[in-house]
Design an enzyme around this catalytic site. Structure first.
Site: not given
Ligand code: NAD
Length: 458
Positions: A210, A244
């Site tokens: 997502e 998002c």
């Molecule tokens: P992110 O990708 O930085 O982190 C998401 C999760 O992944 C966190 O739990 C984080 O700890 C983990 N993570 C980070 N680096 C990682 C790695 N190298 N390996 C494995 N896991 C890792 O995202 P964010 O900054 O927390 O959220 C913002 C993003 O999420 C935006 O792009 C937003 O559009 C998207 N988002 C999408 C939805 C949806 O439903 N489609 C909803 C909310 C947010």
């Protein structure tokens, strides 16, 4: 660091015990989840206030309330969702009964982001429980208070061998991804999503991603402008634009831009007041890094409204940028903050070209009273989901799946779609023993059998 291997092994053992196959057990667990949320609501609200400056009202509307609505929906429907579904059997397989049996995937991992830290953890958890899985959750390290509150709440409700929350950064996430899991549900950025998919490939673990992206908000010349402005301001500045599915940018007919701009300004004043930075119901940017990133966009653009920030409190005014083009810096990435750029078009066909130049959006919004234009746009453009004459609210309906396409993600959840996402559909033929049509068996010598075969398979 938590003992990941032990947690995974204990969950697999619990799954093998078959307890989660019992639908009454799942319903009891969903009810338990609902009750424990009720019990911990104050603590969750306080945590939300600390991590994101979210007001109690917004916490309930967008996080706790939505999660409770999804759980209630699943409690009502899980029995029917988990029933085997009889399907038609072709004549060539006479005499048999064919059916599809939804079965849990096994041990699932849910990785969630910081912007709606509660809802984006608890809703997939509820779908996974309804489908009969065991679940490991890793929330974002950027919302430590909410994560701690959720961990305490879930520990009270569930044994670790059934639902376990582990807290940590990407190092912990990496350890989790090294395990042989049965399913990964990831919500977050495209960059991390790509990495998840690569790591999951090593174990052939199926994934749902997502992700985000730039969601366009079209305001066509026949739109009800005051209503459009009111709803756009709500959806854009909710959670300070860190949503998002927030409208990322406005695409409006050049002729109505002055009127729309005025209406947007009026609405910002009406909804957020003269001094939004001191409005206690207006939240904050998640951290200084994102604050600086957003302020840099404002400094590079032409501010039509707002534009001020407070670095100490990490707050930025609801802001509108005018005279934006596809080459402007703000159009180079998902904004994820309270900045609304306005782009214009003269001929409606330009709308399709502009959207096409950006990666496939998670959401699309169109404000218009022209049914033909609405119909064409909804069919012609690829996007995850969206609204006509509104924004954001499509995700709050458990009757519809929620998910992206292309760069905005793969797979969906919520309600029945969420149940199916966390299930494997076993296709089964129950062949009766009394009749055994002989055509499929060797030796293939009979002309009659061949004719029958051609009759059945055409
Ligand atoms: P992110 O990708 O930085 O982190 C998401 C999760 O992944 C966190 O739990 C984080 O700890 C983990 N993570 C980070 N680096 C990682 C790695 N190298 N390996 C494995 N896991 C890792 O995202 P964010 O900054 O927390 O959220 C913002 C993003 O999420 C935006 O792009 C937003 O559009 C998207 N988002 C999408 C939805 C949806 O439903 N489609 C909803 C909310 C947010």
């Amino acid at each position: 660091m938590p003992d990941i291997e032990r947690i995974v092994e204990s969950q697999k053992e619990f799954f093998r015990s078959g307890k989660t196959l019992d639908v009454d057990f799942r319903i009891r667990m969903l009810k338990r989840l609902y009750e424990v949320i009720d019990k911990h609501e104050d603590r969750i609200n306080k945590a939300m206030q600390k991590d994101l400056g979210k007001s109690v009202y917004e916490s309930y509307m967008c996080e706790v309330g939505l999660s409770k609505a999804e759980i209630s929906y699943l409690i009502r429907h899980v029995k029917s969702f988990s029933k085997e579904k009889r399907v038609h059997t072709p004549l060539s397989q006479f005499l048999s009964r064919s059916f599809v049996l939804p079965s849990p995937r096994g041990t699932c991992l849910i990785l969630s982001p910081w912007n709606y830290p509660f809802m984006l953890t608890i809703e997939p958890l509820a779908d996974a429980i309804a489908a009969g899985n065991t679940i490991i959750l890793k929330p974002s390290e950027s919302t430590p208070e909410v994560s701690a509150a959720m961990e305490e709440m879930l520990k009270e409700a569930f044994d670790e061998n059934y639902v376990a929350m582990v807290r940590g950064d990407h190092a912990l996430a990496t350890r989790l991804l090294e395990q042989k899991l049965d399913f990964i549900f990831f919500t977050g950025s495209k960059r991390v999503g790509q990495m998840i998919l690569e790591r999951a490939a090593a174990n052939l673990t199926p994934c749902v991603l997502e992700l985000g992206g730039k969601s366009p908000c079209i305001v066509e010349k026949t739109a009800d402008i005051p209503l459009a402005a009111r709803r756009i301001v709500f959806g854009k500045y909710l959670n300070c634009g860190q949503t998002c599915v927030a409208p990322d940018y406005i695409l409006c007919d050049k002729a109505i831009k002055p009127a729309l701009l005025e209406a947007l300004k009026k609405e910002i004043l009406r909804q957020y007041g003269e001094d939004p930075l001191s409005n206690p119901d207006y939240g904050k940017i998640i951290n200084a890094k994102h604050y600086d990133r957003l302020m840099a966009h404002i400094q590079k653009g032409k501010v039509a409204f707002g534009g001020k920030g407070d670095r100490e409190d990490e707050k930025i005014e609801p802001t509108i940028l005018d005279d934006v083009t596809l080459e402007s810096s703000i159009m180079g990435e998902e904004i994820f903050g309270p900045i609304l750029p306005i782009l214009t078009y003269e001929n409606y066909d330009e709308v399709f070209d502009i959207i096409d130049k950006n990666p496939t959006p998670l959401a699309l919004y169109i404000f218009s009273c022209d049914k033909k234009i609405i119909r064409t746009t909804l069919r012609k453009v690829a996007f995850g989901g969206g609204c006509v004459n509104d924004v954001v609210i499509h995700l709050a309906n458990s009757e519809m799946g929620f998910g992206g396409i292309g760069n905005s993600g793969m797979g969906a959840y919520h309600g029945k779609v969420g149940f199916d996402t966390f299930s494997h559909q076993k296709s089964i033929v129950d062949k009766k023993r009394i009749i055994d049509l002989p055509m499929r068996y060797q030796p293939y010598k009979s002309r009659l059998y061949e004719r029958l075969l051609r009759f059945f398979l055409k």
